[in-house]
Design a protein around this motif. Structure first.
Motif, PDB file in Angstrom:
ATOM      1  N   ASP A  30       0.828  -1.199   0.000  1.00 19.44           N
ATOM      2  CA  ASP A  30       0.000   0.000   0.000  1.00 19.44           C
ATOM      3  C   ASP A  30       0.867   1.256   0.000  1.00 19.44           C
ATOM      4  N   SER A  31       2.003   1.193   0.678  1.00 21.47           N
ATOM      5  CA  SER A  31       2.868   2.369   0.749  1.00 21.47           C
ATOM      6  C   SER A  31       3.655   2.602  -0.536  1.00 21.47           C
ATOM      7  N   ILE A  32       3.880   1.566  -1.346  1.00 23.84           N
ATOM      8  CA  ILE A  32       4.657   1.784  -2.573  1.00 23.84           C
ATOM      9  C   ILE A  32       3.795   2.257  -3.736  1.00 23.84           C
ATOM     10  N   ILE A  33       2.487   2.105  -3.643  1.00 25.77           N
ATOM     11  CA  ILE A  33       1.628   2.532  -4.751  1.00 25.77           C
ATOM     12  C   ILE A  33       1.865   4.005  -5.095  1.00 25.77           C
ATOM     13  N   PRO A  34       1.868   4.904  -4.097  1.00 27.77           N
ATOM     14  CA  PRO A  34       2.134   6.304  -4.448  1.00 27.77           C
ATOM     15  C   PRO A  34       3.623   6.673  -4.439  1.00 27.77           C
ATOM     16  N   ALA A  35       4.481   5.735  -4.093  1.00 29.54           N
ATOM     17  CA  ALA A  35       5.907   6.028  -3.904  1.00 29.54           C
ATOM     18  C   ALA A  35       6.640   6.183  -5.230  1.00 29.54           C
ATOM     19  N   SER A  36       7.742   6.893  -5.147  1.00 34.01           N
ATOM     20  CA  SER A  36       8.617   7.030  -6.310  1.00 34.01           C
ATOM     21  C   SER A  36       9.589   5.853  -6.345  1.00 34.01           C
ATOM     22  N   TYR A  37      10.280   5.731  -7.444  1.00 33.66           N
ATOM     23  CA  TYR A  37      11.287   4.688  -7.597  1.00 33.66           C
ATOM     24  C   TYR A  37      12.318   4.774  -6.476  1.00 33.66           C
ATOM     25  N   LYS A  38      12.797   5.972  -6.202  1.00 32.60           N
ATOM     26  CA  LYS A  38      13.846   6.172  -5.188  1.00 32.60           C
ATOM     27  C   LYS A  38      13.343   5.775  -3.799  1.00 32.60           C
ATOM     28  N   GLU A  39      12.075   6.049  -3.505  1.00 29.89           N
ATOM     29  CA  GLU A  39      11.524   5.678  -2.203  1.00 29.89           C
ATOM     30  C   GLU A  39      11.437   4.160  -2.051  1.00 29.89           C
ATOM     31  N   VAL A  40      11.033   3.488  -3.111  1.00 27.78           N
ATOM     32  CA  VAL A  40      10.949   2.023  -3.068  1.00 27.78           C
ATOM     33  C   VAL A  40      12.346   1.426  -2.973  1.00 27.78           C
ATOM     34  N   GLU A  41      13.286   2.004  -3.705  1.00 31.22           N
ATOM     35  CA  GLU A  41      14.671   1.536  -3.641  1.00 31.22           C
ATOM     36  C   GLU A  41      15.204   1.652  -2.209  1.00 31.22           C
ATOM     37  N   ALA A  42      14.913   2.761  -1.546  1.00 31.16           N
ATOM     38  CA  ALA A  42      15.347   2.959  -0.165  1.00 31.16           C
ATOM     39  C   ALA A  42      14.661   1.955   0.762  1.00 31.16           C
ATOM     40  N   GLU A  43      13.396   1.660   0.507  1.00 32.49           N
ATOM     41  CA  GLU A  43      12.657   0.666   1.304  1.00 32.49           C
ATOM     42  C   GLU A  43      13.299  -0.712   1.190  1.00 32.49           C
ATOM     43  N   ILE A  44      13.712  -1.074  -0.014  1.00 32.87           N
ATOM     44  CA  ILE A  44      14.362  -2.369  -0.228  1.00 32.87           C
ATOM     45  C   ILE A  44      15.684  -2.420   0.531  1.00 32.87           C
ATOM     46  N   GLU A  45      16.451  -1.346   0.449  1.00 34.24           N
ATOM     47  CA  GLU A  45      17.733  -1.294   1.163  1.00 34.24           C
ATOM     48  C   GLU A  45      17.521  -1.415   2.672  1.00 34.24           C
ATOM     49  N   ASP A  46      16.488  -0.765   3.194  1.00 35.21           N
ATOM     50  CA  ASP A  46      16.177  -0.866   4.624  1.00 35.21           C
ATOM     51  C   ASP A  46      15.775  -2.290   4.992  1.00 35.21           C
ATOM     52  N   GLU A  47      14.987  -2.929   4.125  1.00 36.10           N
ATOM     53  CA  GLU A  47      14.557  -4.299   4.396  1.00 36.10           C
ATOM     54  C   GLU A  47      15.750  -5.253   4.415  1.00 36.10           C
ATOM     55  N   VAL A  48      16.675  -5.066   3.501  1.00 34.04           N
ATOM     56  CA  VAL A  48      17.873  -5.905   3.456  1.00 34.04           C
ATOM     57  C   VAL A  48      18.693  -5.702   4.728  1.00 34.04           C
ATOM     58  N   LYS A  49      18.842  -4.456   5.153  1.00 30.51           N
ATOM     59  CA  LYS A  49      19.585  -4.165   6.379  1.00 30.51           C
ATOM     60  C   LYS A  49      18.898  -4.802   7.587  1.00 30.51           C
TER      61      LYS A  49
END
Length: 127
Positions: free
Chosen positions: A103-122
């Motif tokens: 739900d949070s990525i639907i309005p998100a930009s590419y950069k925001e999703v990329e940062a979310e993935i990096e946070d999830e990996v960390k």
């Protein structure tokens, strides 16, 4: 499509209007996974795969707890009930987290999703 010159960010912007359309997202995910493998189009494939991940988790949840209330006997003070109740809550929370993330990525930009993935990996690595 742009073929070999297609970037992850371009692919993300192309498929973003289809977020929420489960069948289309599933097809895009399959095409990108087949074309670019598990390491290519990381942000786009992650985004497209979230809804499928939630659906898969719901299927597992349904299978795991299909007979939970079908026994005709509902002891609410036994260890077995407590363990099953805890398992249901944990699984439901995990599913909710995936749905909220989607739900949070639907309005998100590419950069925001990329940062979310990096946070999830960390988080997975304990960093």
């Amino acid at each position: 499509m742009l073929g070999d010159n297609l970037t992850d960010e371009q692919a993300f912007e192309m498929v973003k209007p289809f977020f929420g359309d489960y069948q289309t997202m599933k097809h895009f995910h399959a095409v990108l996974s087949n074309r670019y493998g598990k390491d290519g189009m990381k942000v786009t494939r992650f985004s497209l795969g979230l809804l499928n991940r939630a659906v898969s988790m719901l299927d597992v949840f349904r299978n795991n707890f299909a007979n939970f209330f079908n026994t005709g006997y509902y002891p609410t003070n036994g260890l077995s009930f407590t363990l099953r109740e805890s398992a249901i809550i944990a699984d439901a929370e995990a599913i909710e987290n995936v749905v909220l993330k989607f739900d949070s990525i639907i309005p998100a930009s590419y950069k925001e999703v990329e940062a979310e993935i990096e946070d999830e990996v960390k988080d997975e690595m304990g960093v």
